[in-house]
Design an enzyme around this catalytic site. Structure first.
Site, PDB file in Angstrom:
ATOM      1  N   ILE A 202      -8.358   8.849   8.810  1.00  0.00           N
ATOM      2  CA  ILE A 202      -9.329   9.789   8.686  1.00  0.00           C
ATOM      3  C   ILE A 202     -10.397   8.779   9.069  1.00  0.00           C
ATOM      4  O   ILE A 202     -10.595   7.528   8.885  1.00  0.00           O
ATOM      5  CB  ILE A 202      -9.177  10.041   6.881  1.00  0.00           C
ATOM      6  CG1 ILE A 202      -8.436  10.747   6.581  1.00  0.00           C
ATOM      7  CG2 ILE A 202     -11.141  10.711   6.495  1.00  0.00           C
ATOM      8  CD1 ILE A 202      -8.806  12.320   6.883  1.00  0.00           C
TER       9      ILE A 202
ATOM     10  N   TYR B  71       0.917  -1.465   0.351  1.00  0.00           N
ATOM     11  CA  TYR B  71       0.018   0.045  -0.021  1.00  0.00           C
ATOM     12  C   TYR B  71       1.188   1.352   0.111  1.00  0.00           C
ATOM     13  O   TYR B  71       0.565   2.453  -0.939  1.00  0.00           O
ATOM     14  CB  TYR B  71      -1.200   0.686   1.137  1.00  0.00           C
ATOM     15  CG  TYR B  71      -1.202   1.360   1.405  1.00  0.00           C
ATOM     16  CD1 TYR B  71      -2.850   1.560   0.211  1.00  0.00           C
ATOM     17  CD2 TYR B  71      -1.736   2.097   2.184  1.00  0.00           C
ATOM     18  CE1 TYR B  71      -3.639   2.362   0.143  1.00  0.00           C
ATOM     19  CE2 TYR B  71      -2.467   3.345   2.253  1.00  0.00           C
ATOM     20  CZ  TYR B  71      -3.443   3.275   1.264  1.00  0.00           C
ATOM     21  OH  TYR B  71      -4.757   4.570   1.088  1.00  0.00           O
TER      22      TYR B  71
END
Length: 250
Positions: free
Chosen positions: A187, A154
Site C-alpha cells: 500500500i 512484525y
C-alpha cells in the site's frame, strides 16, 4: 459505501496514513469518529480536520499497549457520544530487523503494540459490543502470510492478531458482532514503502509482480474497511481478506 449516519467509529493509529484515511471515509459516510493515536499533534490535527469537513470527530491520546489507557478512552467515547458501533484496529509498529539483530526490547514492543494492543482495545469495549452488535475490523498485513516485511517480529505479531480475530469471530458472532481482518500488501502510504523499496528500480521490480500493475492506496484499504463494517455484509465473518492486487497468486 454504506450509510453510517448516527454511528460511532473508533480507529486506532488514526493520526496519519491508513488510519487517517479510514477515519475520513467513515466521516464522509456520516459516522462520528474517534481518533486514537499516541501522537497528540497529528491526532488533534486529524480530528479537527474531519470535524471541519464532515461531522464531529474527537481525538483521544492513548498507547494501545496500556490497558488502563483504554479504560479512559472508553470513558471519553461514552462521555462524548454515548455509544460505540465500530472498532478499527489499525495501530501498529514495525522494526525491520532479522532475528540476530532485533533486540528483546524491540521484539517486546512490537508484540505489545501490534498484538496485546488489539486485546486491550477490544477488552475495553467488549460489553458495549455485546449490547450494540457492532463490527470490528483488524488491519493486519500480507506479511502474516508471506513472512515478509523486513523482519520477524512484525509478521509474527500480525499473524497473532489474525488468530485473535478468528477467536473473537467465533466468540462474538453468535452475539451479532461481525469480526474480520484485512491483510494489505504494498500500500503506497508513504514512508514504509520507501523504506522497503528505496529506488525506482526496486519499486518497478515489485510492481511487475502485481497482476493489476499498480500499488494499493489508502483509499483501497478504507473502502474495504467500510464494506466489512457495514452490517449489510454481515455474512462475512472471521475472514482475513488479502488486499494485494493479486500478488499472492502471481
Amino acid at each position: 459505501m454504506g450509510n453510517f449516519e448516527g454511528k460511532v467509529a473508533l480507529i486506532t493509529g488514526a493520526g496519519h496514513g491508513i488510519g487517517k484515511g479510514i477515519a475520513r471515509q467513515f466521516a464522509e459516510a456520516g459516522a462520528n469518529t474517534v481518533i486514537v493515536d499516541y501522537n497528540a499533534e497529528t491526532g488533534e490535527e486529524t480530528a479537527k480536520e474531519i470535524t471541519n469537513e464532515f461531522v464531529k470527530s474527537i481525538f483521544v491520546q492513548a498507547d494501545v499497549s496500556d490497558p488502563e489507557a483504554f479504560v479512559r478512552v472508553r470513558d471519553k467515547v461514552f462521555e462524548e457520544f454515548g455509544r460505540i458501533d465500530i472498532l478499527v484496529l489499525n495501530a501498529g509498529v514495525a522494526f525491520a530487523n532479522k532475528v540476530n539483530d532485533i533486540s528483546f526490547e524491540e521484539w517486546s514492543k512490537t508484540i505489545s503494540i501490534n498484538l496485546t494492543g488489539l486485546f486491550n482495545t477490544v477488552k475495553a469495549f467488549y460489553n458495549d459490543f455485546l449490547m450494540n452488535k457492532g463490527s470490528i475490523v483488524y488491519i493486519s498485513s500480507g506479511s502474516a502470510l508471506s513472512g515478509t516485511g523486513g523482519g520477524v517480529s512484525y509478521p509474527a505479531s500480525k499473524a497473532g492478531g489474525e488468530g485473535l480475530i478468528r477467536g473473537l469471530a467465533k466468540e462474538l458472532g453468535p452475539k451479532g458482532v461481525n469480526v474480520n481482518a484485512i491483510a494489505p500488501r504494498l500500500i503506497d502510504s508513504g514512508k514504509m514503502m520507501r523504506v522497503n523499496y528505496p529506488t525506482e528500480e526496486s519499486l518497478n521490480a515489485v510492481l511487475e509482480k502485481i497482476p493489476v500493475r499498480r500499488f494499493g492506496t489508502i483509499e483501497d484499504v478504507a473502502n474495504l474497511t467500510l464494506f466489512l463494517a457495514d452490517k449489510a455484509n454481515s455474512y462475512i465473518q472471521g475472514q482475513t481478506i488479502l488486499l494485494d492486487g493479486g500478488r499472492t497468486i502471481a
